[in-house]
Design a protein around this motif. Structure first.
Motif, PDB file in Angstrom:
ATOM      1  N   GLN A 147      -5.032   6.277  -5.203  1.00 47.44           N
ATOM      2  CA  GLN A 147      -6.036   5.269  -4.875  1.00 47.44           C
ATOM      3  C   GLN A 147      -6.287   4.263  -5.989  1.00 47.44           C
ATOM      4  OE1 GLN A 147      -9.148   8.189  -3.431  1.00 47.44           O
ATOM      5  NE2 GLN A 147      -9.265   6.684  -1.788  1.00 47.44           N
ATOM      6  N   THR A 148      -5.808   4.567  -7.197  1.00 49.22           N
ATOM      7  CA  THR A 148      -6.059   3.659  -8.317  1.00 49.22           C
ATOM      8  C   THR A 148      -4.796   3.142  -8.965  1.00 49.22           C
ATOM      9  OG1 THR A 148      -6.134   5.426  -9.992  1.00 49.22           O
ATOM     10  CG2 THR A 148      -8.187   4.918  -8.792  1.00 49.22           C
ATOM     11  N   GLY A 149      -3.683   3.841  -8.795  1.00 49.41           N
ATOM     12  CA  GLY A 149      -2.451   3.451  -9.463  1.00 49.41           C
ATOM     13  C   GLY A 149      -2.399   3.855 -10.916  1.00 49.41           C
ATOM     14  N   GLN A 150      -3.432   4.529 -11.412  1.00 53.19           N
ATOM     15  CA  GLN A 150      -3.448   4.970 -12.797  1.00 53.19           C
ATOM     16  C   GLN A 150      -2.662   6.273 -12.956  1.00 53.19           C
ATOM     17  OE1 GLN A 150      -4.655   3.300 -15.271  1.00 53.19           O
ATOM     18  NE2 GLN A 150      -5.620   1.664 -14.072  1.00 53.19           N
ATOM     19  N   PRO A 151      -2.153   6.542 -14.163  1.00 50.82           N
ATOM     20  CA  PRO A 151      -1.465   7.816 -14.389  1.00 50.82           C
ATOM     21  C   PRO A 151      -2.382   8.990 -14.081  1.00 50.82           C
ATOM     22  CG  PRO A 151      -1.061   6.311 -16.204  1.00 50.82           C
ATOM     23  CD  PRO A 151      -2.114   5.670 -15.358  1.00 50.82           C
ATOM     24  N   ASP A 152      -1.786  10.016 -13.507  1.00 53.73           N
ATOM     25  CA  ASP A 152      -2.558  11.192 -13.109  1.00 53.73           C
ATOM     26  C   ASP A 152      -3.142  11.886 -14.338  1.00 53.73           C
ATOM     27  OD1 ASP A 152      -3.608  13.351 -11.769  1.00 53.73           O
ATOM     28  OD2 ASP A 152      -1.684  14.418 -11.657  1.00 53.73           O
TER      29      ASP A 152
END
Length: 741
Positions: free
Chosen positions: A612-617
């Protein structure tokens, strides 16, 4: 001499000169060797007969098609000796007209009172075959004069070869080289004395000696035996050769007449291509053309397509089309234009070449172009939310919120695709699709508007095949290859390898297709497959384009009248058809798992991103997807430009709970019921209501449903865990555990 006598003599001489002039003019006009162009026989890639293309002629009895006219160079010795022994024994001595034969013919005709012998030499027969005419004395005289000139101008060897190119052998066949291939399936150089005798019996009366009918074959064999006797009497063949040939001829049965397969659209397509493009290096002595078609594959996809269409007819489907090509080369292995040319509704249309609305099958190209131009990042967040500006929604009426490009394309969401086209610019997107060969429209781009992203720009199945071939081959586009010797453009790069591979990764990820396309359905395979479905407005067209490591296939289902079907979408009708075809091509069943994957972009590395954010997990973000990004170049993710201001302040997440089965239940299967009837109903409760929920069984997605929809799970022994989740949101129910015995 009186004045009247002199006048009569003058008129007679003038008439004679005039007649001689007319005669000379007619002879001069005919005294060239003429023949129609050699007609080809088309075979599939394995040499199996496909069809032959002939010269159509209008006759008083109707249209007639003539075949053959293959050149014979050099003339095989056996064929030359037999031909001359039977047709013109003094061929090498006379100048084109045989005086001895003429005198013998005159004597026989006068003594019998009827025409018994025409005294036609081989050269005279050539003149007659080139320009047939009534069998009058004048035409015989013109033929004789023409024969003299032809012999003097071209020589006897050329005349013999030309005769063997023109002579008719029945069933539309002309020339011994074509007849040898057509009747006996062998080159003229390999004919035995028995086979030569059989063929030599046909030209005198082709219909009477038709070897394709039992009576005609018996007559041809009997006449061939007499021909062998004449050859032996003249010393053309030895006694031993005569004995062997006579025995062989008595039992000679030509193979069955080659039959064109039930693939009329394919034959018409090949004929059109040959007429428009020609062929490099065609041998005029053996103009067989080996196509890239595999008739075994053609038969298989025809049977599969007809069976699948029969299952959908009750929902309004009328027609189907399928194409198969080799991924690496662009060779067309099969092309089914309709379910039946003459026996199905609209069957005469070739739907592989018909302009239709492509639905969502153009979306992958917009994504690829945007990725290549830096207008889209694979870790960027796109928004699938209501958009009043375009008035475009999704086919399922739902919106999935923020999502990565991988998910947006794999789920075939309309809103993100429309906003991507808006970002690219209408004209730029229109020209990009033109550069990929998907259309040839000269209308302005705004004629189609933003709906161009979801199917308003028509295209054809064969154009989609070529463009998807470029996606499957690192952005390199090749012409579709239909036959050997086909003039082909040089392969050219139309997309970067990085963009093509990125899109291939998006389209081959079953996990990214959730929740729009449930797992283990018509869009999933036991080996790597990238695919895109498409459905045009009103369910008029259902498409699936797919590629594996070996093949690219395209499947279409629709109606001849462009009418609507009853909710037959690309993911239902066409995807099932494509799946059946690919499984048959690979010789696999749906449950035969096979390792492998498509190549990732060079210099890219995998990284888990929050969906949902495209940020690294970071272990806290909920659902994740593996994406490939440039090594060491991970950039902060950003929301797409169509993010609504209120996105961050949405109402609190809905509450999900499982009504059935009950937690900690212990269930028993009924051993007297078939396995398919041992099912457990799954029921949910959601407050407030949401469009969709995803059922998870043992940690894996099982089904997408509306909250009030009952889902049935096939019971299997053991301990199991059930959970409800919202698509791509970190909202889930408490798990329910059961044991099945």
């Amino acid at each position: 001499m009186t004045r009247r006598t002199r006048l009569a003599a003058l008129l007679a001489s003038t008439a004679a000169v005039a007649l001689l002039g007319v005669y000379g003019a007619q002879v001069a006009a005919r005294a060239t060797l003429q023949a129609p162009a050699p007609t080809p026989i088309l075979t599939d890639r394995n040499g199996a007969f496909l069809t032959q293309l002939g010269h159509e002629q209008a006759t008083p009895a109707g249209r007639r098609t003539e075949y053959g006219y293959w050149q014979v160079a050099p003339v095989p010795d056996r064929v030359a000796r037999a031909t001359l022994a039977l047709e013109d024994r003094r061929f090498w001595q006379h100048p084109g007209v045989d005086p001895a034969s003429v005198l013998r013919a005159v004597w026989q005709n006068l003594s019998s009172g009827r025409t018994r012998s025409g005294a036609s030499t081989l050269a005279m027969q050539v003149a007659r075959m080139q320009q047939p005419g009534p069998r009058t004395l004048w035409h015989k005289a013109v033929e004789a004069g023409t024969a003299l000139v032809l012999t003097a101008r071209y020589g006897r060897e050329a005349l013999l070869a030309h005769y063997l190119r023109l002579v008719p052998y029945g069933n539309g066949s002309h020339g011994i080289a074509h007849a040898a291939r057509y009747y006996l399936d062998k080159p003229v150089q390999d004919l035995s004395w028995a086979e030569i005798a059989l063929l030599s019996a046909i030209p005198q009366a082709p219909a009477l000696h038709n070897p394709r009918h039992p009576r005609g074959l018996a007559r041809a064999i009997a006449r061939g035996q007499r021909a062998l006797e004449e050859l032996a009497r003249q010393g053309t063949i030895t006694g031993a050769e005569f004995t062997v040939a006579r025995a062989q001829l008595a039992t000679l049965h030509p193979p069955p007449l080659p039959q064109r397969p039930e693939a009329l659209h394919l034959v018409l397509r090949l004929r059109g291509l040959l007429e428009a493009q020609g062929i490099h290096g065609l041998d005029p002595t053996d103009p067989r053309i080996r196509t890239r078609i595999d008739l075994g594959v053609q038969r298989d996809i025809t049977a599969i397509a007809r069976a699948q269409l029969a299952e959908w007819r009750w929902q309004g489907a009328q027609q189907v089309a399928v194409m198969v090509m080799r991924r690496q080369t662009g060779e067309v292995l099969a092309a089914l234009g309709s379910a039946g040319y003459a026996n199905t509704i609209g069957g005469a249309f070739d739907y592989t070449a018909e302009w239709r609305s492509p639905g969502s099958t153009l979306k992958p190209f917009l994504y690829a172009v945007a990725l290549e131009r830096g207008q889209l990042r694979p870790d960027e967040i796109l928004l699938d939310v209501p958009d009043g500006a375009s008035g475009i929604g999704n086919a399922d009426g739902a919106f999935l919120g923020p999502m990565l490009p991988r998910q947006a394309l794999a789920n075939s969401r309309n809103v993100p695709a429309v906003h991507l086209l808006r970002r690219m610019g209408l004209e730029a997107g229109f020209q990009a699709l033109y550069g990929l060969g998907l259309h040839e429209m000269e209308r302005p781009a705004d004629r189609f508007g933003l709906s161009m992203a979801i199917g308003s720009l028509p295209t054809t199945l064969d154009r989609l095949m070529r463009a998807y071939g470029a996606l499957a081959n690192d952005g390199v586009m090749r012409d579709l290859q239909w036959y050997d010797g086909q003039p082909l453009a040089e392969p050219r790069g139309v997309l970067s390898a990085t963009a093509a591979r990125q899109v291939g990764q998006f389209l081959s990820d079953p996990q990214a297709r959730l929740p729009a396309f449930p797992r283990y359905g018509s869009t999933e395979y036991p080996f790597p497959v990238a695919l895109k479905t498409g459905t045009s407005q009103g369910y008029r067209d259902a498409w699936t384009m797919a590629w594996s490591q070996d093949y690219v296939i395209g499947a279409w289902m629709g109606r001849a009248d462009a009418g609507t079907m009853a909710q037959i979408s690309g993911s239902r009708g066409a995807a099932r058809l494509a799946q059946a075809v690919l499984l048959r091509l690979h010789g696999r069943t749906a449950d035969a798992l096979e390792a492998g994957a498509f190549p990732i972009p060079q210099g890219y590395e995998p990284i888990a991103l929050c969906a949902q954010t495209g940020q690294p997990d970071d272990g806290q973000c909920g659902p994740t997807l593996t994406e490939y990004l440039p090594a060491g170049q991970l950039a902060p993710s950003r929301l797409a430009s169509n993010a609504p201001p209120a996105l961050a302040s949405e109402a609190e997440a809905p509450r999900l709970s499982i009504l059935s089965p009950e937690h900690n239940s212990r269930l028993w299967r009924n051993p007297e019921l078939p396995p398919q009837l041992n099912r457990l109903p799954l029921r949910a409760a959601v407050r407030p209501n949401v469009p969709q929920v995803v059922w998870y069984v043992d940690g894996e997605p099982f089904a997408v449903a509306t909250p009030d929809q009952t889902v049935y799970w096939p019971m299997t022994p053991g301990a199991h865990r059930f959970q409800l989740r919202l698509p791509w949101q970190d909202v889930s129910s408490s798990p329910t555990r059961i044991v099945v015995e």
